[in-house]
Scaffold this motif. Structure first.
Motif, mmCIF file in Angstrom:
data_model
loop_
_atom_site.group_PDB
_atom_site.id
_atom_site.type_symbol
_atom_site.label_atom_id
_atom_site.label_comp_id
_atom_site.label_asym_id
_atom_site.label_seq_id
_atom_site.Cartn_x
_atom_site.Cartn_y
_atom_site.Cartn_z
ATOM 1 N N THR A 133 -16.195 -5.012 -7.021
ATOM 2 C CA THR A 133 -15.424 -3.789 -6.769
ATOM 3 C C THR A 133 -14.832 -3.758 -5.356
ATOM 4 N N PRO A 134 -15.633 -4.047 -4.306
ATOM 5 C CA PRO A 134 -15.019 -4.058 -2.968
ATOM 6 C C PRO A 134 -13.880 -5.068 -2.870
ATOM 7 N N PHE A 135 -14.055 -6.231 -3.519
ATOM 8 C CA PHE A 135 -12.997 -7.240 -3.477
ATOM 9 C C PHE A 135 -11.730 -6.715 -4.143
ATOM 10 N N LEU A 136 -11.907 -6.113 -5.334
ATOM 11 C CA LEU A 136 -10.743 -5.591 -6.046
ATOM 12 C C LEU A 136 -10.090 -4.450 -5.273
ATOM 13 N N GLN A 137 -10.908 -3.715 -4.502
ATOM 14 C CA GLN A 137 -10.334 -2.590 -3.751
ATOM 15 C C GLN A 137 -9.386 -3.080 -2.665
ATOM 16 N N LYS A 138 -9.598 -4.337 -2.226
ATOM 17 C CA LYS A 138 -8.670 -4.860 -1.227
ATOM 18 C C LYS A 138 -7.313 -5.121 -1.868
ATOM 19 N N ILE A 139 -7.340 -5.498 -3.153
ATOM 20 C CA ILE A 139 -6.081 -5.787 -3.837
ATOM 21 C C ILE A 139 -5.444 -4.502 -4.358
ATOM 22 N N ILE A 140 -6.290 -3.622 -4.896
ATOM 23 C CA ILE A 140 -5.789 -2.367 -5.459
ATOM 24 C C ILE A 140 -6.396 -1.232 -4.650
ATOM 25 N N PRO A 141 -5.704 -0.733 -3.638
ATOM 26 C CA PRO A 141 -6.306 0.236 -2.733
ATOM 27 C C PRO A 141 -6.743 1.529 -3.404
ATOM 28 N N SER A 142 -6.079 1.910 -4.499
ATOM 29 C CA SER A 142 -6.455 3.196 -5.091
ATOM 30 C C SER A 142 -7.615 3.061 -6.050
ATOM 31 N N LEU A 143 -8.222 1.865 -6.100
ATOM 32 C CA LEU A 143 -9.305 1.655 -7.038
ATOM 33 C C LEU A 143 -10.524 2.469 -6.645
ATOM 34 N N SER A 144 -11.071 3.189 -7.620
ATOM 35 C CA SER A 144 -12.249 3.994 -7.380
ATOM 36 C C SER A 144 -13.476 3.113 -7.263
ATOM 37 N N GLY A 145 -14.506 3.595 -6.553
ATOM 38 C CA GLY A 145 -15.735 2.822 -6.414
ATOM 39 C C GLY A 145 -16.416 2.555 -7.737
ATOM 40 N N THR A 234 -9.507 8.046 -21.395
ATOM 41 C CA THR A 234 -8.396 7.366 -20.759
ATOM 42 C C THR A 234 -8.503 5.879 -21.013
ATOM 43 N N LEU A 235 -7.372 5.168 -20.882
ATOM 44 C CA LEU A 235 -7.425 3.716 -20.940
ATOM 45 C C LEU A 235 -7.112 3.131 -19.571
ATOM 46 N N ASN A 236 -7.169 3.972 -18.551
ATOM 47 C CA ASN A 236 -6.922 3.513 -17.194
ATOM 48 C C ASN A 236 -8.168 2.828 -16.663
ATOM 49 N N PRO A 237 -8.077 1.531 -16.340
ATOM 50 C CA PRO A 237 -9.292 0.833 -15.916
ATOM 51 C C PRO A 237 -9.665 1.083 -14.463
ATOM 52 N N LEU A 238 -8.920 1.912 -13.749
ATOM 53 C CA LEU A 238 -9.168 2.047 -12.322
ATOM 54 C C LEU A 238 -9.968 3.291 -11.952
ATOM 55 N N VAL A 239 -10.382 4.053 -12.961
ATOM 56 C CA VAL A 239 -11.102 5.299 -12.665
ATOM 57 C C VAL A 239 -12.491 5.257 -13.278
ATOM 58 N N SER C 206 -18.177 7.617 -1.104
ATOM 59 C CA SER C 206 -17.909 6.718 0.026
ATOM 60 C C SER C 206 -17.039 5.540 -0.370
ATOM 61 N N SER C 207 -16.829 5.339 -1.671
ATOM 62 C CA SER C 207 -15.996 4.207 -2.072
ATOM 63 C C SER C 207 -14.704 4.650 -2.729
ATOM 64 N N ASP C 208 -14.401 5.924 -2.682
ATOM 65 C CA ASP C 208 -13.212 6.450 -3.354
ATOM 66 C C ASP C 208 -12.385 7.257 -2.355
#
Lengths: 294, 281, 341
Positions: A133-145, A234-239, C206-208
């Protein structure tokens, strides 16, 4: 006299064996009875229509909604991402291992896959939450934890060995004569693989698909750790989403007093899970059985 | 054989898939070792969990896992092997028994959390065992029962029939054949199956959460009705805490867990090979 | 070889049996008592700290602490399954009835102050404060599927999704927040990440980058490098917005989100010496002030802890809060002193 005693002792032991044999039937009946009893109680309070066809799942709040669709979409979203990775890669690797790989490569590949298969799912959960998840957050900044794509990818890696192994079984069951005949006629390895092997092994591949899907749907710890606990239609994989299995974990982490609607709701969703996985496994088993006795 | 274009593409895809999988595995192992290695001390293995991550340890967890495994084994092995003997040596080839076989295969694929719910309703509630070692062991025993049955059946099936037929011809009863011929010869296969099934049981978390085992436990289990915790539950607990120091503990505990399962797998394979060798001479 | 295998198995079983027997040897006369505690995850860090320190001094007592949430914990407590319930709100009328049905009498013991902290992600640079009215707009039941973007709260804020994180409905924190912000306990929108485990919420927020959430102040305190605290204004202006800290929580100026947190002990449980000793340890002002502060909550004054201790000694049952789970107007000292008379 001695013979009678021996006879009696033997009979008791044999009865014991018989009892053990019937135990598996008792287990299935036990699961079905308990799950469906609570589900039945659940549906006395909640309409079947609301359960199956509405899209809000808020069983714990004061305004309760019991539409199970968000849990189903959550489950299918993660499983879908996993299958998209595992199926193509798995079949390709299986074909490679069967037709192309020299012994040296196979010696690395097989153990590597076995190790992947042996890693506990909770470790995959750790990996998904704290590395992927942290790695993907670098690529997709709006990615939720908490999201669906991270456990989806990791789950794909997790079920990859299973797909390879089952596809391998499917390919191994193809009669050698078919392949040899094609080679004798001058076909390349590629042609043999894709025009002879693959079509002949189709039922086995379908079994592999079904079993891998069933495994992905039933996976609990990976999604409980990394996917979040928020039912979203939802089918949004980022939330954040919630799967059937992580909902059961969520309620279990709290208190589950028998007789309440919340307690019954875990069994209601568990029955959906059980029905889907039971049917999938039964079909896949029959397919693999016919594979063995081709 | 010429390497034509489709083959080249295919080989690239294969190489990519394979490399991706192996790369993920290496990254996973590397990150766990990196995170957890510093916490792998003797103190970590012999301390109870604590609110202070630096002082926390896995004593109650691995002891709980150990007891749970043994108790689960004691329950599941006789039942599983007994069932396998029944199916292979007593059951007639009927439609009913064919369905039973499908049933066992299907049970093997049922998600583990459903076993947890069965355990919650049956062992924790109806049999009032509470959130105890015994309830956990019974639940896990049901979970691994199909695995043991399938592995044992395979082992029993591989015992050459000519030996059995010979004994029967000499007047032995079915049970005598089972005791003196089938059991010794299928023992390696059964043992391997049992060890692998227990390795599976030791990493199970979901069913134990379902029966309610996730609490703060800073003592060793007293008896089979004692509350308990296990290594995977402790790992889950530590991962759920946001402090990075607890994540390090989780990583270290993961290393312990993986070492145990790895060790068990190797033991299983070695034993199988040893016995196969012995049986073949 | 078979004999060797059986021998090995026998040894393993003997070692296991040995483990069991050895433990019994530790406490030759006294059987180990288990103090069973469950309930609020807000109160959990304090109880965990107390349990740890207590068990160091008392070898023959085991303390087990769960986090089923205040409501979940009360359900077990009122069935007699636990000795002590951690609660981040006073007991509710339905719970009083449940206890009465099962003949469980309870002693209400406040143990610290908590400020419900409202948090956003550190990179969130537009939220400088929030008013109670704005929070209500975000969290009330009608907001579900309607209030989805930050600019719906204040037009100058970005048009980005609001991702909400909060305590689950078995949680006293949830009950308290909904009562104080929405105005009615248990009423809120349903589409947020809900968890009884505050750790999960910390991880989520903290991650969102677009998150907003609430939980007990101690969890903020533990993780302050990862979270941004939001000052809250009751009356609606920036000047009156207050940040929670031990001072503002204690003197009540962090309003309306300051609250006392409790443990509830059952009269029957207190008969067991181990439970009674544990609670006495808990309420000892020296222990309480040290561990409550260490965990990040706000301890009471020594005289007030002594007052609570006296309440415990005298075994005064019942709640001072009129059983509606919410806040009364008087201060805690007044409420509890009244009971003495």
């Amino acid at each position: 006299m001695h013979k009678h005693k021996l006879h009696a002792k033997e009979k008791i032991i044999e009865l014991f064996f018989g009892f053990c044999g019937m135990l598996s039937l008792l287990v299935t009946l036990g699961i079905i009875t308990i799950i469906f009893k609570e589900t039945f109680l659940f549906f006395r309070e909640v309409s079947f229509f609301e359960f199956m066809f509405t899209t809000r799942w808020t069983p714990l709040f004061s305004t309760k909604h019991f539409g199970v669709l968000p849990l189903i979409t959550g489950t299918l979203l993660v499983a879908g991402i996993a299958m998209t990775i595992a199926m193509p890669a798995g079949i390709i690797i299986a074909i490679f291992m069967n037709e192309y790989a020299p012994a040296k490569v196979r010696r690395i590949l097989k153990p590597a896959l076995e190790i992947l298969a042996g890693i506990p799912t909770i470790v995959y959960g750790y990996f998904a939450l704290l590395s992927v998840t942290p790695f993907l957050q670098k690529i997709i900044p709006s990615l939720s934890g908490f999201n669906a794509i991270s456990p989806g990818i990791v789950m794909g890696i997790m079920i990859l060995p299973m797909v390879v192994s089952l596809s391998d079984d499917a390919f191994a069951a193809v009669p050698k004569e078919m392949k040899l005949g094609a080679y004798a006629l001058g076909s390349s390895r590629f042609q043999v693989a894709f025009t002879i092997l693959l079509p002949a092994a189709v039922s086995g591949i379908i079994a592999a698909f079904i079993l891998a899907m069933s495994r992905a749907i039933g996976e609990t710890m990976l999604v409980a750790i990394a996917a979040g606990m928020k039912p979203s239609f939802t089918l949004n994989p980022l939330v954040p989403i919630q799967t059937i299995t992580s909902y059961i974990v969520q309620i279990s982490l709290g208190d589950t007093p028998a007789g309440t609607l919340a307690y019954q709701s875990i069994f209601a969703v568990a029955s959906v899970l059980f029905v889907i996985t039971f049917i999938c496994n039964a079909i896949a088993q029959k397919l693999r059985y016919s594979l063995k006795y081709q | 054989m010429k390497t034509d274009k489709p083959t080249a593409v295919f080989l690239m895809l294969a190489l990519f898939s394979f490399s991706f999988a192996v790369a993920m595995l290496l990254i996973l192992l590397a990150s766990i070792i990196n995170d957890g290695f510093s916490r792998l001390t003797w103190q970590f293995l012999t301390q109870f969990p604590s609110r202070n991550p630096e002082m926390a340890g896995i004593l109650s967890s691995w002891v709980g896992s150990f007891y749970l495994m043994i108790l689960t084994g004691i329950i599941a092995v006789p039942l599983g092997v007994g069932a396998a003997i029944y199916f292979e040596k007593y059951a007639k080839k009927s439609r009913f028994n064919y369905l039973m076989e499908i049933n066992i295969g299907t049970l093997a694929g049922v998600p583990s959390i459903i076993y947890g719910l069965l355990g919650l309703a049956l062992f924790v509630r109806i049999m009032s065992l509470g959130r105890s070692l015994l309830a956990g062991a019974l639940t896990l025993a049901l979970l691994i029962l199909p695995i043991i049955i399938i592995a044992s059946r395979e082992a029993i099936r591989n015992v050459p029939s000519f030996i059995q037929d010979g004994a029967l011809a000499l007047g032995a009863t079915r049970l005598q054949v089972i005791r003196s011929i089938i059991m010794p010869l299928s023992f390696p296969g059964i043992l391997t199956g049992v060890i692998l099934a227990l390795a599976r049981a030791i990493v199970e978390t979901a069913p134990l959460i379902a029966i309610g085992a996730l609490t703060y436990i800073a003592f060793l289990p007293e008896g089979i009705l004692s509350p308990f915790t296990t290594l995977p539950i402790q790992i889950f607990n530590w991962i759920s805490r946001p402090q990075v120091l607890f994540h390090r503990n989780a990583a270290a505990a993961i290393m312990v867990l993986i070492s145990i399962t790895f060790f068990l797998s190797i033991v299983a394979v070695l034993l199988r090979d040893y016995f196969n060798q012995k049986n073949n001479t | 070889m078979n004999k060797i295998i059986f021998g090995l198995l026998a040894i393993i079983i003997l070692i296991t049996a040995g483990f069991f027997l050895l433990q019994k040897k530790d406490a030759p006369v006294a059987v180990k008592t288990t103090v069973k505690i469950d309930g609020s995850s807000t109160v959990f860090p304090i109880t965990e700290a107390m349990a740890e320190e207590f068990q160091k001094e008392h070898d023959n007592v085991q303390v087990v602490v769960g986090i089923s949430g205040t409501g979940g914990g009360f359900k077990r407590f009122c069935r007699g399954e636990t000795h002590i319930n951690d609660a981040s709100r006073p007991i509710k009328e339905t719970e009083v009835r449940l206890c009465a049905e099962n003949n469980i009498q309870y002693i209400e013991l406040p143990i610290a102050f908590d400020g419900l902290a409202v948090m956003v992600h550190p990179s969130n640079d537009w939220v400088d404060y929030l008013t109670v009215a704005e929070l209500k707009k975000m969290w009330e039941p009608g907001a579900e599927d309607t209030v989805m973007y930050w600019n719906q709260i204040r037009p100058e804020w970005p048009k980005e999704k609001i991702n909400l994180y909060g305590a689950g409905s078995d949680s006293g924190t949830y009950d308290y927040f909904t009562e104080a912000i929405v105005g009615k306990e248990g009423e809120s929108r349903g589409d947020f990440v809900a968890s009884e485990d505050d750790n999960v919420l910390v991880q989520g927020i903290s991650s969102d980058p677009l998150s907003l959430g609430f939980f007990g102040f101690a969890y903020y305190h533990e993780n302050r490098e990862k979270l941004k605290l939001v000052p809250i204004s009751k009356s609606g202006t920036k000047e009156t917005a207050v940040l929670p800290n031990p001072e503002t929580i204690n003197n009540g100026s962090y309003s309306p989100l300051s609250r006392p947190i409790f443990i509830y002990a059952s009269l029957q449980a207190v008969e067991t010496p181990a439970v009674s000793q544990f609670i006495a340890f808990y309420l000892n002002p020296a222990n309480a002030q040290k561990l409550v502060s260490e965990v990040g909550y706000v301890p009471f004054s020594t005289p007030f802890y002594e007052l609570v201790g006296n309440r415990f000694e005298a075994k005064i049952t019942g709640s001072v809060f009129g059983n509606n789970g919410g806040q009364a107007g008087a201060t805690l000292e007044q409420l509890y002193s009244m009971e003495e008379k």
